[in-house]
Design a protein around this motif. Structure first.
Motif, short mmCIF file in Angstrom:
data_model
loop_
_atom_site.label_atom_id
_atom_site.label_comp_id
_atom_site.label_asym_id
_atom_site.label_seq_id
_atom_site.Cartn_x
_atom_site.Cartn_y
_atom_site.Cartn_z
N UNK A 73 -12.47 -17.60 5.24
CA UNK A 73 -13.59 -17.04 4.46
C UNK A 73 -13.81 -17.85 3.18
N UNK A 74 -12.71 -18.32 2.57
CA UNK A 74 -12.82 -19.09 1.33
C UNK A 74 -13.40 -20.48 1.54
N UNK A 75 -13.13 -21.04 2.72
CA UNK A 75 -13.46 -22.45 2.92
C UNK A 75 -14.65 -22.67 3.84
N UNK A 76 -15.23 -21.60 4.38
CA UNK A 76 -16.42 -21.77 5.21
C UNK A 76 -17.52 -20.85 4.68
N UNK A 77 -18.73 -21.37 4.54
CA UNK A 77 -19.83 -20.52 4.08
C UNK A 77 -20.53 -19.82 5.25
N UNK A 78 -19.90 -19.84 6.41
CA UNK A 78 -20.48 -19.17 7.58
C UNK A 78 -19.77 -17.86 7.90
N UNK A 79 -18.76 -17.50 7.10
CA UNK A 79 -17.87 -16.41 7.52
C UNK A 79 -17.73 -15.35 6.43
N UNK A 80 -17.75 -14.10 6.89
CA UNK A 80 -17.47 -12.96 6.01
C UNK A 80 -16.44 -12.09 6.72
N UNK A 81 -15.47 -11.59 5.96
CA UNK A 81 -14.42 -10.75 6.55
C UNK A 81 -14.48 -9.36 5.90
N UNK A 82 -14.49 -8.33 6.72
CA UNK A 82 -14.44 -6.96 6.21
C UNK A 82 -13.27 -6.22 6.83
N UNK A 83 -12.64 -5.39 6.03
CA UNK A 83 -11.65 -4.45 6.58
C UNK A 83 -12.43 -3.20 6.96
N UNK A 84 -12.43 -2.87 8.23
CA UNK A 84 -13.31 -1.79 8.72
C UNK A 84 -12.56 -0.52 9.08
N UNK A 85 -11.31 -0.45 8.62
CA UNK A 85 -10.55 0.77 8.90
C UNK A 85 -9.09 0.43 9.11
N UNK A 86 -8.32 1.46 9.43
CA UNK A 86 -6.90 1.27 9.69
C UNK A 86 -6.55 1.86 11.06
N UNK A 87 -5.56 1.24 11.66
CA UNK A 87 -5.07 1.71 12.97
C UNK A 87 -4.34 3.03 12.79
N UNK A 88 -3.96 3.62 13.91
CA UNK A 88 -3.16 4.85 13.87
C UNK A 88 -1.88 4.63 13.07
N UNK A 89 -1.33 3.42 13.16
CA UNK A 89 -0.11 3.09 12.43
C UNK A 89 -0.37 2.60 11.02
N UNK A 90 -1.62 2.65 10.56
CA UNK A 90 -1.94 2.31 9.18
C UNK A 90 -2.20 0.84 8.90
N UNK A 186 -6.29 -3.75 18.19
CA UNK A 186 -5.13 -2.87 18.30
C UNK A 186 -3.92 -3.48 17.58
N UNK A 187 -3.94 -3.43 16.24
CA UNK A 187 -2.84 -4.04 15.47
C UNK A 187 -1.47 -3.45 15.83
N UNK A 188 -1.41 -2.14 16.02
CA UNK A 188 -0.11 -1.51 16.33
C UNK A 188 0.46 -2.10 17.62
N UNK A 189 -0.39 -2.19 18.62
CA UNK A 189 0.05 -2.71 19.92
C UNK A 189 0.48 -4.16 19.83
N UNK A 190 -0.22 -4.94 19.00
CA UNK A 190 0.16 -6.35 18.87
C UNK A 190 1.53 -6.47 18.22
N UNK A 191 1.76 -5.67 17.18
CA UNK A 191 3.04 -5.73 16.49
C UNK A 191 4.18 -5.24 17.40
N UNK A 192 3.90 -4.18 18.16
CA UNK A 192 4.96 -3.57 18.98
C UNK A 192 5.05 -4.19 20.38
N UNK A 193 4.08 -5.03 20.73
CA UNK A 193 4.06 -5.61 22.07
C UNK A 193 3.69 -4.61 23.14
N UNK A 194 2.87 -3.61 22.78
CA UNK A 194 2.51 -2.54 23.73
C UNK A 194 1.02 -2.53 24.03
N UNK A 195 0.68 -1.93 25.14
CA UNK A 195 -0.71 -1.73 25.52
C UNK A 195 -1.39 -0.77 24.54
N UNK A 196 -0.63 0.25 24.10
CA UNK A 196 -1.19 1.38 23.37
C UNK A 196 -0.99 1.25 21.86
#
Ligand code: ZN
Length: 804
Positions: A73-90, A186-196
């Motif tokens: 986001x800092x180095x490209x003028x084509x990109x914007x990043x938004x935090x659009x919420x939190x997962x069940x695990x925060x 699915x951030x929780x699933x990525x961290x835990x290695x799970x589908x859910x």
């Protein structure tokens, strides 16, 4: 591939002609559509934690994603990043918006035009012409199943290429697209290695119910942008799987408009796969082209199918490999879709607008064109007969009693529809319909609206598909219905001349509640809303003396449901229940004789995500236990054991001995579905016989008018079954709380052979009010994936009814 996209041009010409005759619809605003943005300071400062990574390549850690996006986001003028919420695990959810720098400065205008397409397709067309290089939103949803790692890495590679690249292809894509990337769905699933996710929900089954925060965040992206294309990145099917799907196709789609682009877009993705990875990766598996059945798009519980109801050309992509080439394949396929879109943008856009126009003008649906109708081993019925929907004129949703058992659920339904971009209006005056008078303020969902398919898929009861030979579903359920399963009454208006003045609403009115009667013995409120259970659990937490009527009673000429809650004669408490919680509270002369003092129970739960969700919604505290906990004797520390998962035979000798001691000591038991029922029968704590089946359906149920487990339900009500169980013999002392209705008890769904099953009229909820240990068994699926909210209260009753 031999097929050419040139075929499309003819359709496009027809599309233009149709567009010329557009009516100007009332323009209704875009204002109030808040854009989400990251408000907190340093979203890129993530906290490192232990993370599972891909087995087979160096997948990016979740904790490295935010810093990486920040750098881009800092180095490209084509990109914007938004935090659009939190997962069940925060954990944070990130939306990357990417386009050429000029477009990034006018995203609000693009969004406004996207919304105008819905309200006034013709005006939107003028705006597009004036705008010149009108770009269209394409939505990439990465790794909704956390353990399917390559999607996220492919998405980040795509972002980097388009953020910094200068090739002709990059320039062409940037000229045509506003790319929206849900970088890690699915951030929780990525961290835990799970589908859910951390709540153990499969987010890609949640889009009809929308119980999870990740789902809601994605719904918001879709409703704010109405993306023209939605690509949902999964794994693993080899050769790579690229939708469109096999039958059955849901009749609420404008499937012909979808398919004529989605199929050729799939071919383009396949071509790009070959170009990037080589010919051993093709042919891809395109279910519509290559398979007769079993990879269907019937249900909107999946992201691409849900997006299709918003006019998106939606595809699930299943990358073929867990290794680095799995990332390459996703990247290539997405690239192929973007190139295809750049080539066909205007025509695809017009057909997306045509979807909205058909809805807004109440135009008939059209069959899949013949040239697209040559998939393998299928019948005309499976393809086309199911794809034509006769939409009603409107749905009428009364706000309050006497039409609603729970005004809370009516408000809940209206707010849900609005959140999903379904237009809801309310009557400016009272009106008569089929001999009934409805008051001013009654909600009306007119079906001549741009997203009529979505409105109808939520509000309809759905068809009974049980008798169609050869159907199979990738993943049940084959049916859902917000009003029927959430306990919100609505009237289907078929009359074409139905007319009433209505105005749009932006939110439902909160249930107002009331205090009535002038007695001073106690106050009572009935178990007819989820709010009643939430309040009761809160009162128990704060030590208020709440009692519960174990059966029906009458007081001063008013009759009360079994299970009615009774609180002390404290008028400020009564006012709070009415004003703050919207409950109807009655002053009664005295506490009825059958009232039982309630207390907080210690509850052990061995169930699934839907049951846990229902318990949280109802406000119960509970502990989850595993099989090993049961075997270790843990359940003996509790008052009540709620079990949906484990059969008696699935426990070891220690576990069975422990549960026997638990029951002997007076522990209560609630068993859900055939496993939970089977445990009670095998343990010998209840004398019943039962049968079960693997259908899934919405069913008519008749509730006992006098039994405490049935308290708060209408005599006839709806419920959901998935692998239903019913009771064929009740031993002495067993009480039937609810039965399947006699005769045609199936409302909708898929339960082949239900007519000969013998289930009609049979008990489906029973309990054994032992002096010592109470047992309640429920053969309905009252909590399935958190969807059938109306029957959550049945779970509440089963838990409360053991108190004596
Ligand atoms: Zn998946």
């Amino acid at each position: 591939m031999g097929k050419s996209v040139l075929v499309k041009r003819t359709f496009w010409c027809v599309g233009i002609l149709l567009l010329v005759g557009l009516l100007v619809l009332p323009t209704n605003l875009i204002a109030g559509k808040a854009k989400s943005s990251s408000s907190q300071g340093k979203w890129w400062d993530t906290i490192p934690e232990d993370e599972i990574q891909s087995c087979c390549y160096d997948s990016i850690l979740y904790s490295d994603i935010a810093p990486k996006l920040r750098e881009i986001e800092k180095t490209s003028n084509r990109v914007k990043v938004d935090v659009i919420g939190q997962s069940a695990g925060g954990r944070n959810l990130f939306l990357v918006t990417l386009s050429d720098p000029q477009a990034m400065g006018r995203l609000g205008q693009y969004q406004a035009i996207r919304n105008t397409m819905l309200k006034d397709p013709e005006k939107a067309q003028e705006m597009i012409d004036k705008f010149g290089d009108f770009k269209v939103p394409v939505f990439i949803n990465a790794s909704i199943h956390g353990g399917e790692y390559p999607g996220v890495d492919a998405a980040i590679r795509l972002i980097e290429t388009l953020a910094y690249g200068d090739s002709e292809e990059v320039q062409t894509i940037l000229k045509n697209v506003i790319l929206l990337v849900n970088v890690v769905q699915n951030p929780d699933g990525r961290v835990m290695g799970t589908r859910r996710n951390a709540n153990d929900f499969d987010i890609n089954r949640d889009f009809m119910s929308q119980t999870q925060p990740e789902t809601k965040a994605t719904v918001k992206i879709i409703t704010e942008w109405n993306p023209m294309i939605t690509l949902d990145l999964h794994g693993f099917v080899n050769p790579m799987l690229i939708e469109p799907c096999t039958p059955p196709h849901n009749p609420n789609y404008e499937y012909d408009l979808y398919l004529q682009w989605a199929l050729y877009q799939a071919f383009a993705m396949e071509d790009e796969l070959e170009l990037h990875l080589g010919d051993e990766y093709v042919p891809a598996r395109i279910p519509y082209r290559d398979r007769p059945s079993n990879w269907d798009d019937w249900g909107a519980q999946y992201v691409p199918m849900y997006a299709m109801y918003h006019g998106s050309y939606g595809h699930t992509l299943e990358t073929p490999s867990r290794a680095e080439d799995g990332v390459d394949a996703h990247y290539a396929a997405v690239w192929g879709a973007l190139k295809f879109m750049a080539e066909n943008r205007e025509a695809m856009l017009h057909d997306q607008v045509e979807i909205y126009r058909r809805g807004a003008l109440d135009l008939p649906q059209m069959l899949i064109p013949d040239y697209l109708l040559d998939p393998p081993e299928t019948t005309y019925e499976q393809y086309n007969a199911l794809t034509i929907q006769e939409f009603p004129t409107a749905y009428v949703i009364p706000a309050d009693q006497p039409f609603q058992q729970s005004s809370h659920q009516a408000a809940r339904l209206v707010d849900f529809l609005l959140f999903n971009d379904v237009e809801v209006e309310k009557a400016s005056q009272s009106f008569a319909l089929n001999g009934t008078n409805y008051p001013k303020g009654t909600y009306v969902v007119w079906m001549d609206q741009p997203k009529r398919g979505l409105a109808n898929t939520f509000l309809d009861a759905g068809p009974d598909l049980s008798d169609i030979v050869g159907l199979s579903f990738y993943s049940p359920p084959s049916v859902w219905s917000q009003p029927l399963l959430w306990g919100a009454s609505r009237v289907v208006v078929e009359e074409e001349d139905f007319a009433v003045n209505t105005t749009p609403v932006n939110n439902a009115e909160k249930p107002s509640g009331s205090v009535s009667g002038s007695n001073a013995g106690a106050y009572a409120y009935e178990p007819t809303s989820i709010a009643a259970y939430q309040v009761t659990n809160q009162l128990l937490d704060s030590g208020v003396a709440v009692q519960r009527a174990s059966s029906a009673f009458a007081d001063s000429g008013t009759s009360f449901e079994p299970g009615t809650f009774i609180v002390p004669a404290d008028s400020s408490l009564a006012n709070e229940l009415a004003n703050r919680h919207g409950l109807d509270v009655f002053a009664i002369s005295e506490t009825p004789e059958n009232a039982v003092m309630m207390k907080k129970q210690r509850i052990a739960v061995y169930a699934d995500e839907g049951t846990n969700h229902a318990l949280k919604v109802l406000g119960f505290d509970y502990d989850e236990v595993e099989r090993s906990d049961v075997n270790d004797g843990v359940v003996e520390n509790y008052d009540l054991f709620l079990n949906r998962n484990r059969s008696w035979g699935g426990l070891n000798d220690d576990g069975r001995a422990s549960l026997t001691r638990f029951f002997d000591a007076g522990g209560d038991y609630v068993g859900l579905r055939s496993t939970g029922i089977g445990l009670a029968v095998d343990a010998g704590i209840i004398d019943v016989d039962y049968e079960n089946n693997d259908g899934n359906a919405i069913v008519d149920v008749e509730y006992s008018a006098t039994d405490g487990v049935a308290g708060g339900f209408s005599d006839e009500d709806y419920a959901f079954v998935y692998t239903p169980a019913w009771f064929t013999r009740l031993g002495d002392g067993i009480v039937s709380s609810a039965v399947f209705s006699d005769g045609g008890f199936i409302v909708s769904g898929y339960w082949p052979g239900w007519q000969g099953s013998g289930a009609a009229g049979m008990p489906v909820v029973v309990h054994f009010p032992d002096d010592n240990s109470d047992t309640t068994l429920i053969g309905l699926d009252i909590t399935f994936r958190g969807h059938p909210e109306n029957t959550f209260r049945l779970l509440g009753n089963a838990i409360f009814n053991g108190l004596d």
